[in-house]
Design a protein around this motif. Structure first.
Motif, PDB file in Angstrom:
ATOM      1  N   PRO A   1       1.240   9.786 -82.851  1.00  0.00           N
ATOM      2  CA  PRO A   1       2.049  10.449 -81.826  1.00  0.00           C
ATOM      3  C   PRO A   1       3.510  10.542 -82.244  1.00  0.00           C
ATOM      4  N   THR A   2       4.197  11.520 -81.671  1.00  0.00           N
ATOM      5  CA  THR A   2       5.640  11.639 -81.856  1.00  0.00           C
ATOM      6  C   THR A   2       6.347  10.771 -80.819  1.00  0.00           C
ATOM      7  N   VAL A   3       7.296   9.981 -81.283  1.00  0.00           N
ATOM      8  CA  VAL A   3       8.138   9.196 -80.388  1.00  0.00           C
ATOM      9  C   VAL A   3       9.295  10.090 -79.949  1.00  0.00           C
ATOM     10  N   LYS A   4       9.405  10.334 -78.660  1.00  0.00           N
ATOM     11  CA  LYS A   4      10.518  11.129 -78.137  1.00  0.00           C
ATOM     12  C   LYS A   4      11.244  10.313 -77.077  1.00  0.00           C
ATOM     13  N   ILE A   5      12.579  10.312 -77.158  1.00  0.00           N
ATOM     14  CA  ILE A   5      13.402   9.579 -76.196  1.00  0.00           C
ATOM     15  C   ILE A   5      14.410  10.553 -75.600  1.00  0.00           C
ATOM     16  N   THR A   6      14.477  10.591 -74.268  1.00  0.00           N
ATOM     17  CA  THR A   6      15.349  11.538 -73.585  1.00  0.00           C
ATOM     18  C   THR A   6      16.219  10.820 -72.561  1.00  0.00           C
ATOM     19  N   ALA A   7      17.179  11.572 -72.005  1.00  0.00           N
ATOM     20  CA  ALA A   7      18.021  11.070 -70.919  1.00  0.00           C
ATOM     21  C   ALA A   7      18.262  12.211 -69.943  1.00  0.00           C
ATOM     22  N   GLY A   8      18.422  11.867 -68.675  1.00  0.00           N
ATOM     23  CA  GLY A   8      18.670  12.892 -67.680  1.00  0.00           C
ATOM     24  C   GLY A   8      18.962  12.278 -66.327  1.00  0.00           C
TER      25      GLY A   8
ATOM     26  N   THR B   1      16.910  16.500 -69.882  1.00  0.00           N
ATOM     27  CA  THR B   1      17.266  17.598 -70.780  1.00  0.00           C
ATOM     28  C   THR B   1      17.962  17.168 -72.064  1.00  0.00           C
ATOM     29  N   THR B   2      18.408  15.931 -72.124  1.00  0.00           N
ATOM     30  CA  THR B   2      19.083  15.456 -73.338  1.00  0.00           C
ATOM     31  C   THR B   2      18.088  14.709 -74.209  1.00  0.00           C
ATOM     32  N   VAL B   3      17.799  15.269 -75.383  1.00  0.00           N
ATOM     33  CA  VAL B   3      16.858  14.635 -76.311  1.00  0.00           C
ATOM     34  C   VAL B   3      17.645  13.754 -77.271  1.00  0.00           C
ATOM     35  N   LEU B   4      17.418  12.460 -77.209  1.00  0.00           N
ATOM     36  CA  LEU B   4      18.116  11.520 -78.084  1.00  0.00           C
ATOM     37  C   LEU B   4      17.393  11.335 -79.410  1.00  0.00           C
ATOM     38  N   ALA B   5      16.079  11.525 -79.411  1.00  0.00           N
ATOM     39  CA  ALA B   5      15.320  11.337 -80.655  1.00  0.00           C
ATOM     40  C   ALA B   5      13.957  11.972 -80.548  1.00  0.00           C
ATOM     41  N   GLU B   6      13.462  12.483 -81.662  1.00  0.00           N
ATOM     42  CA  GLU B   6      12.074  12.915 -81.832  1.00  0.00           C
ATOM     43  C   GLU B   6      11.645  12.456 -83.217  1.00  0.00           C
ATOM     44  N   ARG B   7      10.778  11.467 -83.262  1.00  0.00           N
ATOM     45  CA  ARG B   7      10.383  10.848 -84.518  1.00  0.00           C
ATOM     46  C   ARG B   7       8.889  11.011 -84.722  1.00  0.00           C
ATOM     47  N   ALA B   8       8.506  12.016 -85.503  1.00  0.00           N
ATOM     48  CA  ALA B   8       7.097  12.267 -85.802  1.00  0.00           C
ATOM     49  C   ALA B   8       6.743  11.535 -87.083  1.00  0.00           C
TER      50      ALA B   8
ATOM     51  N   PHE C   1      16.350   7.054 -68.662  1.00  0.00           N
ATOM     52  CA  PHE C   1      15.857   7.351 -70.001  1.00  0.00           C
ATOM     53  C   PHE C   1      14.349   7.566 -69.938  1.00  0.00           C
ATOM     54  N   GLY C   2      13.855   8.480 -70.769  1.00  0.00           N
ATOM     55  CA  GLY C   2      12.424   8.748 -70.838  1.00  0.00           C
ATOM     56  C   GLY C   2      11.861   8.285 -72.173  1.00  0.00           C
ATOM     57  N   LEU C   3      10.749   7.558 -72.127  1.00  0.00           N
ATOM     58  CA  LEU C   3      10.041   7.103 -73.336  1.00  0.00           C
ATOM     59  C   LEU C   3       8.725   7.866 -73.380  1.00  0.00           C
ATOM     60  N   TRP C   4       8.579   8.711 -74.398  1.00  0.00           N
ATOM     61  CA  TRP C   4       7.501   9.695 -74.429  1.00  0.00           C
ATOM     62  C   TRP C   4       6.457   9.390 -75.504  1.00  0.00           C
ATOM     63  N   TYR C   5       5.230   9.856 -75.218  1.00  0.00           N
ATOM     64  CA  TYR C   5       4.148   9.968 -76.195  1.00  0.00           C
ATOM     65  C   TYR C   5       3.839  11.455 -76.301  1.00  0.00           C
ATOM     66  N   VAL C   6       4.054  12.055 -77.465  1.00  0.00           N
ATOM     67  CA  VAL C   6       3.800  13.479 -77.665  1.00  0.00           C
ATOM     68  C   VAL C   6       2.839  13.625 -78.850  1.00  0.00           C
ATOM     69  N   ALA C   7       1.724  14.295 -78.623  1.00  0.00           N
ATOM     70  CA  ALA C   7       0.753  14.463 -79.705  1.00  0.00           C
ATOM     71  C   ALA C   7      -0.139  15.660 -79.423  1.00  0.00           C
TER      72      ALA C   7
END
Length: 239
Positions: A104-111, A120-127, A150-156
């Motif tokens: 999965p891609t690690v995505k971290i956001t703030a809003g 809407t603010t993407v702090l990181a996307e680490r695939a 802050f949002g801690l995401w699982y993207v895949a």
């Protein structure tokens, strides 16, 4: 799935978050190790469903659910933040992936909220694969005063991309300069004659540089013959 005991893991059953007041003191630290939090997200955290997959809290193993185009997220508590102040978010992540080279891609956001639309603010996307626990640190400086999450995401693209774990989440605020105490009583009088102020400005006064020129306080002879104080022996000179 999203599992808490000592870690967070993204995945499968529905969960309803518990609201709490915004946090306005820093540092904030959540290690997910409190016994009462085992099997649930910590107080103040919320989850959101996107597509058929929803965030869940459970044991850290694969429940066997499959879907494509996953975009799961868990939101941190809300924080009271000040415009122009730099906040540092740190979290540890582990995503070993699978034997088919899926991860999965690690995505971290703030809003300004705990919904996908306002993050809407993407702090990181680490695939990438994080085979071992890895510390990730990012800064966020809000443009306006308010409450932020802050949002801690699982993207895949595939739900079979493997598990994603988060642990040891923290937020710190940059130190703000200390302002001198404001004088609120009148009359205010300063004769520059107190012995402890010799060579320094009185408490609450500040200096400014203009090229090579700065404020100074000194005895009359520092400014040449003929210069005397209006009262006492010392005065404020700009030279």
């Amino acid at each position: 799935m999203f599992c808490v005991g000592s870690v967070l893991l993204l995945g499968g059953y529905a969960f309803t978050g518990v609201a709490q007041e915004a946090i306005s003191t820093f540092p904030y630290v959540e290690n997910f190790d409190d016994a009462e939090d085992y099997g649930t997200l910590p107080a103040g955290w919320t989850t959101v469903a996107t597509g058929a997959m929803k965030f869940s809290v459970g044991m850290t193993y694969d429940f066997g659910y499959f879907d494509s185009n996953r975009e799961d997220v868990a939101f941190s508590p809300m924080f009271e933040m000040t415009a122009g102040t730099e906040y540092t978010m740190t979290v540890w992540v582990k995503s070993p992936g699978t034997t088919t080279n899926r991860y999965p891609t690690v995505k971290i956001t703030a809003g300004q909220g705990q919904t996908k639309e306002v993050q809407t603010t993407v702090l990181a996307e680490r695939a990438e694969v994080f085979a071992d626990w890895t510390e990730l640190t990012y800064t966020f400086t809000p443009e306006a005063n308010g409450q932020y999450s802050f949002g801690l995401w699982y993207v895949a693209a595939w739900s079979s991309a493997g598990n994603l774990f988060y642990d040891s989440f923290s937020v710190t605020a940059a130190a703000t300069p200390q302002m001198p105490e404001v004088i609120t009583t009148f009359p205010y009088v300063e004769n520059f004659d107190d012995a402890e102020d010799y060579g320094t400005l009185p408490a609450g006064w500040t200096t400014v540089a203009t090229g090579a020129m700065k404020f100074s306080v000194g005895m009359t002879y520092d400014f040449g013959p003929g210069e005397t104080a209006q009262t006492g022996t010392q005065f404020l000179g700009i030279f």
